[in-house]
Scaffold this motif. Structure first.
Motif, short mmCIF file in Angstrom:
data_model
loop_
_atom_site.label_atom_id
_atom_site.label_comp_id
_atom_site.label_asym_id
_atom_site.label_seq_id
_atom_site.Cartn_x
_atom_site.Cartn_y
_atom_site.Cartn_z
N UNK A 1 0.82 -1.22 0.00
CA UNK A 1 0.00 0.00 0.00
C UNK A 1 0.85 1.27 0.00
N UNK A 2 1.87 1.32 0.85
CA UNK A 2 2.68 2.54 0.94
C UNK A 2 3.43 2.80 -0.36
N UNK B 1 3.40 6.68 6.77
CA UNK B 1 2.65 7.74 6.09
C UNK B 1 3.47 9.02 5.99
N UNK B 2 4.22 9.32 7.08
CA UNK B 2 5.09 10.51 7.06
C UNK B 2 6.12 10.35 5.95
N UNK B 3 6.62 9.13 5.83
CA UNK B 3 7.69 8.92 4.84
C UNK B 3 7.16 8.96 3.40
N UNK C 1 13.43 4.73 2.38
CA UNK C 1 12.59 5.31 3.45
C UNK C 1 11.38 4.44 3.79
N UNK C 2 10.88 3.69 2.81
CA UNK C 2 9.77 2.78 3.10
C UNK C 2 10.15 1.37 2.63
N UNK C 3 9.58 0.38 3.29
CA UNK C 3 9.90 -1.00 2.95
C UNK C 3 9.06 -1.95 3.77
N UNK C 4 9.40 -3.22 3.74
CA UNK C 4 8.62 -4.22 4.46
C UNK C 4 9.06 -4.25 5.92
N UNK D 1 13.00 -1.48 11.48
CA UNK D 1 11.81 -1.07 10.73
C UNK D 1 11.49 0.38 11.02
N UNK D 2 10.19 0.68 11.14
CA UNK D 2 9.76 2.07 11.38
C UNK D 2 9.89 2.45 12.85
#
Ligand code: UFG
Length: 344
Positions: A13-14, A41-43, A187-190, A334-335
């Motif tokens: 989704x991201x 979401x910020x990323x 910046x985003x990933x699993x 992770x995040x």
């Protein structure tokens, strides 16, 4: 015109939100963070330089979901939200049926009420059960091996019935093969909860030293090196597939299933080798017993998506591994903790 993205903070989704925003679409994201983090979401905004509307809600909450449709002009929905662990689905099947199936029915009811009949659904290659041969095309027989797979199959059937009842619906069923990799930015990933079930996040966590070695599930399959073969697909390619499907459903009606895979199969040991080559990081492994319910070989025939959506995967295993590693090494937790990882 706005696109509703359910489960927009999750892994696929991201990445899809990023590509939608890059394309200039207006998006409205809903997520309950059951398996994702607000930081994602910020990323998304950091990568794209764009803001978007977000609602923290559970799709089972009909009243809250309806409010989203009341407050916005929604043209289509991309429905990612759902539970996705095969093993967990065997232990808590009712939760899987409730979360995945009931929420999809609720979403469709509200869409119908607000005359939004364009839907892209996150299905999975799991709907092919134990495939008899490869490559797998969309006409192959469908079956399910576990409750998770059954939810995907049942939702596909429910959506088929929905379209039969009202041909004004335009629905795309996207059958994902094995999504891996991450956005180029890192910046985003699993970001799986606990010990990963899937191969690539497990390999990356061995790479950063969070896990000691990889357990290779069986080496007696009828494949070149005896380990299981899968069709790994870069998550950004997968995200682009959603954009193409969205274009299609917004300009036609009907219901169609599409395989989103590369059409190439790689064994577990080939993936380990590709990861080591792409990153220079050694991945120790042990051969252990085969995992129950695993197919020996599973890869897609992606011809239909190419022909009808104009989509095909662009990234190879080298980029899949390098990008997974960039994400994992920049975000070893992770995040959760945003600190740069220093390799010792
Ligand atoms: N594997 C290992 N060790 C691990 C994890 C996986 O050897 O620690 C092997 C598996 O045996 C398999 C391959 O790596 O041969 C890929 O396994 P994954 O768990 O990464 O992926 P699966 O193909 O089993 O599952 C994926 C999705 C499911 C979906 C299924 C069928 O994660 O959601 O494809 O489409 F149901």
């Amino acid at each position: 015109m706005a696109i509703l993205v359910t489960g927009g903070a999750g892994y696929i989704g991201s990445h899809t939100c990023v590509e939608l925003l890059n394309e200039g679409q207006e998006i409205i994201v809903v997520d309950n963070f059951s398996n994702s983090k607000p930081e994602a979401l910020k990323r998304i905004s950091e990568i794209t330089g764009r803001q978007f509307k977000f609602y923290e809600l559970d799709l089972l909450n009909e009243v809250q979901l309806e409010k989203v449709f009341m407050e916005n002009e929604i043209d289509a929905a991309i429905h990612f939200a759902g539970l996705k662990s095969v093993g967990e689905s065997v232990t808590i099947p009712l939760r899987y049926y409730q979360t995945n199936i009931t929420s999809t029915v609720i979403l469709c009811e509200i869409m119908k009420k607000y005359e939004v009949r364009n839907l892209v659904f996150s299905s999975s290659a799991t709907v092919y059960g134990m495939p008899e041969r490869c490559p797998i095309s969309e006409e192959f027989p469908l079956s399910a091996l576990n409750p998770y797979g059954r939810t995907k199959l049942m939702i596909e059937e429910i959506l088929q019935d929905l379209h039969k009842s009202d041909s004004g619906w335009s629905i795309s069923l996207l059958r994902y093969f094995n999504p891996v990799g991450a956005h180029k930015s890192g910046l985003i990933g699993e970001d799986p909860n606990g010990i990963p079930n899937n191969l690539m996040p497990y390999i990356s966590q061995v790479g950063v030293g969070k896990l000691e070695y990889l357990n290779v599930f069986g080496n007696e399959y009828p494949t070149l090196d005896g380990t299981g073969i899968r069709d790994y697909i870069h998550v950004v390619d997968l995200a682009m597939g959603h954009l193409k499907a969205l274009k299609k459903i917004l300009t036609s009606t009907g219901i169609e299933a599409y395989n989103l895979g590369t059409g190439n199969g790689y064994s577990v040991l080939e993936m380990v080798d590709a990861f080591e080559k792409a990153t220079g990081v050694p991945i120790p492994y042990k051969i252990v017993e085969a995992r129950a319910g695993d197919a020996a070989i599973c890869y897609a025939d992606p011809t239909k998506a190419k022909k009808e959506l104009g989509w095909e995967a662009k990234f190879g295993v080298e980029e899949m591994c390098a990008d997974s590693w960039k994400w994992q090494s920049l975000n070893p937790y992770g995040y959760e903790i945003k600190k740069k990882f220093i390799q010792v």
